[in-house]
Motif scaffolding. Structure first.
Motif, PDB file in Angstrom:
ATOM      1  N   LYS A 536       0.798  -1.091  -0.050  1.00 44.83           N
ATOM      2  CA  LYS A 536       0.056   0.015   0.079  1.00 44.83           C
ATOM      3  C   LYS A 536       0.847   1.338  -0.013  1.00 44.83           C
ATOM      4  O   LYS A 536       0.539   2.349  -0.732  1.00 44.83           O
ATOM      5  CB  LYS A 536      -0.913   0.091   0.983  1.00 44.83           C
ATOM      6  N   ASN A 540       0.847   4.218  -3.198  1.00 42.10           N
ATOM      7  CA  ASN A 540       0.798   5.536  -2.982  1.00 42.10           C
ATOM      8  C   ASN A 540       1.625   6.564  -3.318  1.00 42.10           C
ATOM      9  O   ASN A 540       1.651   7.579  -3.310  1.00 42.10           O
ATOM     10  CB  ASN A 540       0.375   5.656  -1.600  1.00 42.10           C
ATOM     11  N   LYS A 541       2.867   5.987  -3.831  1.00 40.89           N
ATOM     12  CA  LYS A 541       4.001   6.633  -4.349  1.00 40.89           C
ATOM     13  C   LYS A 541       3.640   7.547  -5.828  1.00 40.89           C
ATOM     14  O   LYS A 541       2.724   6.871  -6.397  1.00 40.89           O
ATOM     15  CB  LYS A 541       5.152   5.823  -4.491  1.00 40.89           C
ATOM     16  N   HIS A 542       4.014   8.538  -5.980  1.00 39.59           N
ATOM     17  CA  HIS A 542       3.874   9.402  -7.023  1.00 39.59           C
ATOM     18  C   HIS A 542       4.959   9.089  -8.384  1.00 39.59           C
ATOM     19  O   HIS A 542       6.230   8.954  -7.945  1.00 39.59           O
ATOM     20  CB  HIS A 542       3.649  10.854  -6.753  1.00 39.59           C
ATOM     21  N   THR A 551      -0.427   8.913  -8.512  1.00 40.21           N
ATOM     22  CA  THR A 551      -0.084   7.717  -7.686  1.00 40.21           C
ATOM     23  C   THR A 551       0.083   6.441  -8.524  1.00 40.21           C
ATOM     24  O   THR A 551      -0.752   6.322  -9.678  1.00 40.21           O
ATOM     25  CB  THR A 551      -0.944   7.545  -6.693  1.00 40.21           C
ATOM     26  N   VAL A 553      -1.308   3.491  -7.480  1.00 40.93           N
ATOM     27  CA  VAL A 553      -2.489   2.727  -7.432  1.00 40.93           C
ATOM     28  C   VAL A 553      -3.514   3.399  -8.582  1.00 40.93           C
ATOM     29  O   VAL A 553      -4.217   2.759  -9.362  1.00 40.93           O
ATOM     30  CB  VAL A 553      -3.036   2.870  -5.991  1.00 40.93           C
ATOM     31  N   SER A 554      -3.267   4.843  -8.721  1.00 37.41           N
ATOM     32  CA  SER A 554      -4.196   5.343  -9.940  1.00 37.41           C
ATOM     33  C   SER A 554      -4.054   5.081 -11.241  1.00 37.41           C
ATOM     34  O   SER A 554      -4.736   4.833 -12.104  1.00 37.41           O
ATOM     35  CB  SER A 554      -4.247   7.224  -9.701  1.00 37.41           C
TER      36      SER A 554
END
Length: 579
Positions: A536, A540-542, A551, A553-554
């Motif tokens: 997780k 969430n890293k960019h 991010t 995940v996006s």
């Protein structure tokens, strides 16, 4: 899956005529559990018999029961058999009391007098037979009549599919489910809503005014000629209007007698003074002179109904059936066939619209596919195949030859890999390999295996297409056969084999691509759904993607949705190709 592919390839190798013949042979050899209905009927009959015997015994006084028990002791028969015998004697008396001389009980036949009685009804139907034949026996005529009547009496009537649902809505429904059944369910729902919106008083008015149209149907269209032939008499061969009926076997007439009983009882329910719907009369005038109603229609209809009432009252049809079947408990529920005009109209309208949906279905599929291709490949240069494509110079249907099946699906798959692998997936796969999956060797190897498969697949698809080029060996053979097919029928077998092999090769490439894309999508979804805190944090890293910070995940969600949409599109294209 493998068996399905073999059957599909076999069907492609057959001509249309051969496919139909094969289907007929398969259907003939399928066991549709035809014995189930017979077993259920036998159980029902036994149940009815037991209920009848119990009822008769309950109605007997103690003295008659005592006499019956003595008879059982003397004869050795069961009490149920004695009850049946007594009831058969009563039936015999009832038949003789209602109509003498119409049947021979010992000889088990129907006499010429019986034939004469039925012939009287037959002559009353002459004026209506042609009209009823066209109305009920010609496909679609009765349905058209119903639509004409309700359209003439109700301004807000709907008859066409587009009046219930637009083509765009149909395409949207297909996009949601990808299933024809979901479209049909929605159409059925809208038909029911529309049917409920029609005033109930209108349905009642129509039903009453067209009642002779369906309540007289069985009587007017009864197979009189076939029935009279049981009496060795054919109406159109009678001499000078004389009727030469002979005795007929009652047992051979039982099925006809049952149908005649239902027809007569249904017709006898009518009011002889009932006027026909004026729009029904108007519709019958469009059926042709030979099918129009008689000029004295009201009087002719009145006489027919009265004749049916007299016949139903005086002819012991049910009793004759019960007697010769030796089943005094036998009942014929002629009312169960009754259905309201609302139910019938709703059913007919739904069936009509269902046919329109099925006819329009290929266009719905096509529009959905074109819309999705345009959405997914927006601003991308779409490359068409030069060789693995449809050839308009070959009339496959006329010659009964297979064709290249998966031209669309393979072309779309090729363009998806070419347009989106490097731009949408290669970079994210590299990020996952070096980052979040660096410590997860199994998942990383799976991801890399799928990635390599896609890179190799693009070249293999190109090679497969180019193999049909006039410069390649297969291509030379194919184009030579393509030119000589019409003139030389002997070349068709070779052509069929080449096309089937190419389709098999192409299907394996598509399956390979589907497996790779599905595998990548699955890994993306597993990472998104992971409960591991370490994963997780990394999700969430960019990352800088196409000049924007986003991010991980996006990115995965966006790519996963893109894959899901494309794979759904592919499944619908393949489905359309195989339909």
């Amino acid at each position: 899956m493998e068996k399905k592919d073999v059957l599909e390839e076999l069907s492609y190798s057959l001509s249309e005529k051969e496919r139909i013949t094969l289907l007929e042979r398969i259907n003939k050899n399928i066991d549709y559990d035809g014995n189930v209905e017979k077993e259920e009927n036998s159980e029902n009959k036994q149940r009815e018999k037991s209920t009848f015997i119990d009822s008769e015994l309950r109605n007997l006084g103690w003295f008659r029961k005592f006499i019956m028990m003595i008879r059982c002791r003397i004869s050795g028969k069961k009490i149920g058999e004695i009850v049946i015998e007594q009831q058969l004697k009563k039936l015999k008396k009832t038949i003789s009391r209602k109509q003498q001389g119409i049947t021979g009980f010992e000889s088990r036949n129907l006499t010429p007098e019986f034939g004469e009685k039925v012939f009287e009804v037959y002559t009353r139907t002459f004026a209506f037979r042609e009209m009823y034949r066209k109305l009920w026996l010609e496909p679609g005529v009765y349905e058209s009549c119903c639509f004409f009547i309700i359209r003439s009496m109700y301004e807000e009537t709907k008859n066409q599919l587009t009046e219930f649902i637009s083509l765009d809505e149909l395409v949207d429904l297909y996009a949601e489910s990808g299933k024809k059944d979901e479209i049909l369910k929605e159409v059925e729902s809208r038909v029911k809503d529309y049917s409920e919106s029609v005033p109930a008083i209108l349905y009642d008015e129509i039903e009453q005014s067209i009642a002779p149209m369906y309540k007289m149907k069985d009587l007017i269209l009864f197979p009189y000629t076939a029935f009279f032939q049981k009496f060795s008499f054919t109406p159109n061969r009678s001499e000078k209007g004389k009727h030469f009926f002979k005795n007929a076997s009652a047992m051979l007439c039982l099925d006809h007698l049952k149908d005649l009983y239902i027809a007569v009882m249904s017709a006898s329910e009518l009011d002889e003074h009932i006027p026909l719907n004026k729009f029904l009369i108007e519709f019958t005038e469009t059926l042709g002179e030979d099918s129009s109603l008689p000029q004295d229609q009201p009087e002719a209809l009145k006489k027919l109904i009265l004749n049916a009432k007299v016949f139903a009252r005086t002819m012991p049809l049910l009793e004759i059936i019960q007697y010769f079947k030796k089943e005094p408990f036998h009942r014929i529920d002629y009312l169960k066939r009754k259905r309201s005009f609302k139910e019938f109209y709703t059913s007919v309208l739904h069936r009509k619209l269902k046919g329109e949906v099925i006819k329009l279905y290929p266009e719905i599929q096509k529009q959905y596919i074109e819309r999705e291709i345009e959405r997914i490949f927006k601003d991308q240069r779409f490359q068409e195949f030069r060789h693995y494509r449809m050839y308009s110079s070959i009339d496959h249907q006329k010659m009964g030859l297979p064709f290249f099946t998966h031209t669309k699906s393979l072309n779309v798959l090729f363009n998806y890999i070419k347009c989106f692998y490097q731009s949408n997936f290669a970079d994210i796969i590299t990020i996952l390999e070096k980052g979040i999956l660096s410590q997860n060797r199994i998942t990383r190897d799976r991801l890399m295996s799928h990635s390599i498969a896609l890179q190799e697949l693009e070249d293999k698809i190109n090679t497969s297409d180019n193999s049909l080029s006039p410069d390649e060996e297969d291509g030379k053979v194919f184009h030579k056969l393509r030119i000589t097919l019409a003139a030389e029928a002997s070349q068709q077998r070779m052509y069929r084999s080449l096309v089937i092999n190419k389709n098999r090769e192409v299907k394996s490439l598509i399956d390979w691509g589907e497996e790779a894309l599905g595998g990548i999508e699955k890994i993306f979804d597993e990472l998104i759904a992971s409960e591991s805190n370490a994963i997780k944090v990394q999700l969430n890293k960019h990352y800088l993607m196409k000049g924007k910070s986003i991010t991980l995940v996006s990115i995965l969600k966006k790519r996963s949705n893109h894959l899901r949409d494309f794979r759904r599109l592919m499944s619908q294209i393949i489905k359309m190709e195989l339909d």
